[in-house]
Enzyme design. Sequence first.
Site, PDB file in Angstrom:
ATOM      1  N   LYS A  32       0.829  -1.507   0.410  1.00 37.46           N
ATOM      2  CA  LYS A  32      -0.241  -0.081  -0.289  1.00 37.46           C
ATOM      3  C   LYS A  32       0.482   1.297   0.004  1.00 37.46           C
ATOM      4  O   LYS A  32       1.781   1.136   0.517  1.00 37.46           O
ATOM      5  CB  LYS A  32      -1.051  -0.127   1.119  1.00 37.46           C
ATOM      6  CG  LYS A  32      -1.687   0.872   1.769  1.00 37.46           C
ATOM      7  CD  LYS A  32      -3.005   0.890   2.941  1.00 37.46           C
ATOM      8  CE  LYS A  32      -2.244   2.240   4.172  1.00 37.46           C
ATOM      9  NZ  LYS A  32      -3.289   1.943   4.898  1.00 37.46           N
ATOM     10  N   GLY A  83      -4.713  -0.740  10.229  1.00 39.09           N
ATOM     11  CA  GLY A  83      -3.847  -1.340  11.361  1.00 39.09           C
ATOM     12  C   GLY A  83      -3.557   0.586  12.170  1.00 39.09           C
ATOM     13  O   GLY A  83      -3.370   0.982  11.118  1.00 39.09           O
ATOM     14  N   GLU A 137      -7.880   4.321  -1.286  1.00 39.87           N
ATOM     15  CA  GLU A 137      -8.090   4.150  -0.063  1.00 39.87           C
ATOM     16  C   GLU A 137      -8.819   6.083   0.529  1.00 39.87           C
ATOM     17  O   GLU A 137      -7.608   6.343   0.571  1.00 39.87           O
ATOM     18  CB  GLU A 137      -7.450   3.614   1.042  1.00 39.87           C
ATOM     19  CG  GLU A 137      -7.637   3.581   2.581  1.00 39.87           C
ATOM     20  CD  GLU A 137      -6.841   3.299   3.157  1.00 39.87           C
ATOM     21  OE1 GLU A 137      -6.158   2.146   2.884  1.00 39.87           O
ATOM     22  OE2 GLU A 137      -6.668   3.096   5.129  1.00 39.87           O
ATOM     23  N   ASP A 142     -11.680   4.157   5.131  1.00 41.83           N
ATOM     24  CA  ASP A 142     -11.056   4.235   6.102  1.00 41.83           C
ATOM     25  C   ASP A 142     -11.597   5.737   7.134  1.00 41.83           C
ATOM     26  O   ASP A 142     -12.885   4.671   7.533  1.00 41.83           O
ATOM     27  CB  ASP A 142     -10.062   4.653   5.805  1.00 41.83           C
ATOM     28  CG  ASP A 142      -8.958   4.302   7.378  1.00 41.83           C
ATOM     29  OD1 ASP A 142      -9.677   4.402   8.297  1.00 41.83           O
ATOM     30  OD2 ASP A 142      -7.195   3.991   7.194  1.00 41.83           O
TER      31      ASP A 142
HETATM   32  O1  OSB Z   1      -4.751   5.701   6.832  1.00 41.60           O
HETATM   33  O2  OSB Z   1      -4.848   3.209   7.232  1.00 41.60           O
HETATM   34  C1  OSB Z   1      -3.556   3.771   7.417  1.00 41.60           C
HETATM   35  C2  OSB Z   1      -1.348   4.235  10.001  1.00 41.60           C
HETATM   36  C3  OSB Z   1      -1.444   5.222  11.153  1.00 41.60           C
HETATM   37  C4  OSB Z   1      -2.693   6.059  10.499  1.00 41.60           C
HETATM   38  C5  OSB Z   1      -3.510   5.937   9.614  1.00 41.60           C
HETATM   39  C6  OSB Z   1      -3.386   4.790   8.888  1.00 41.60           C
HETATM   40  C7  OSB Z   1      -1.660   4.227   8.993  1.00 41.60           C
HETATM   41  C8  OSB Z   1      -1.423   3.125   8.195  1.00 41.60           C
HETATM   42  C9  OSB Z   1      -0.234   2.115   8.577  1.00 41.60           C
HETATM   43  O3  OSB Z   1      -1.302   3.312   6.734  1.00 41.60           O
HETATM   44  C10 OSB Z   1      -0.880   0.865   9.343  1.00 41.60           C
HETATM   45  C11 OSB Z   1      -0.139   0.094   9.461  1.00 41.60           C
HETATM   46  O4  OSB Z   1       1.212  -1.194   9.548  1.00 41.60           O
HETATM   47  O5  OSB Z   1       0.038  -0.191  10.718  1.00 41.60           O
HETATM   48 MG    MG Z   2      -5.441   5.197   5.376  1.00 39.41          MG
END
Ligand code: OSB
Ligand code: MG
Length: 372
Positions: free
Chosen positions: A165, A295, A218, A243
Amino acid sequence: MNLTGVELRRISMPLVAPFRTSFGTESTRDILLLRAVLDGPSGESEGWGECVAMSDPLYSSEYVEATVDVLKRFFLPKLFAAGHLDGSLVGHILEPFKGHWMSKAAIETAVLDAELRAAGRSFARELGAVREQVPCGVSVGIADSIDRLLDEVAGYVSAGYVRIKLKIQPGWDVEPVRAVRERFGDDLLIQVDANTAYTLQDARHLAKLDPFNLLLMEQPLPEEDVLGHAELAKLVRTPICLDESITSARTAAAAISLGACSIINIKPGRVGGYLEARRIHDVAAAHGIAVWCGGMLETGIGRAANVALAALPGFTLPGDTSASDRYYKTDITEPFVLSDGHLDVPAGPGIGVAPLPDQLAAVTTQTEWVTP
Ligand code: OSB
Ligand code: MG
């Protein structure tokens, strides 16, 4: 069972490398951990919950200091006063309080963990997991240059991650995606995440990502612009995934009905906990909408629970459930290690992992014991 006390523990965890998104750069995670102690027929039991709020309200309105405040001022007193308590009651008891999903999720998880440990049942089994391993993707931050991005992605691909991603923002979108697609070929699963950095006016520009056969795009638009996502979905070929916009099963149902998304990123912290996360999974499944587990740069505590959730049948896309070493040199639990692109779903009682006392002590910056 009864809630007899909760430890609020702040830890400071340096990331292996700064993580840059369209909303900011994170180098060290300042994390609130909860340890809930419950008293029941078979004695005392404790459980852990990781609050995923970040230091600043840039991803969503929540931030770590506010989560401490709302827990101490409102949530814990109400839960102490409830008398009989179990994991499924927490969300119901806290329902009069608006929002603060990450704080609600953290305390619900800690209570569920304590309850399941006492009963000898695993979190995965409780949620309805059907897999023993889950396929893992990795979220790659905005880089200083395309060359550095390609090096970073190469490392993840050779580590075995099954999906990449790429974080995007205006000025860092079509070219990095093109470079990664050209270098790694058509078989690599690639998706992008804008964290609300665009507007509907950018639709024509975002359509330039169409030729790269991305799995999904996303959260391109602001969290409240659900209709904008429905419009955008008609103007780009890449499937839209939400998200930030999805905070409950109800908002998920509405977004699906409006055509605002064809895929949902489920983050338990963002939606008030794993039980609501499961309800979103169920709503999505009923509509034929794929989901995957997001995450928030969790430690092993949050990761264990996320991996359990990702093992539910509707989680048909790889999650942002990367191995411990993608985030931290030393995790506070036994590290989650990638094996053939997968992580094992913990099978022990509760979330199946606990902090290692020495590791936990080494990163702790503050602890507070809260009682009725
Ligand atoms: O938008 O998915 C997100 C991390 C912190 C806040 C928002 C996001 C993210 C990530 C990292 O994309 C996801 C991970 O590897 O924990
Ligand atoms: Mg996200």
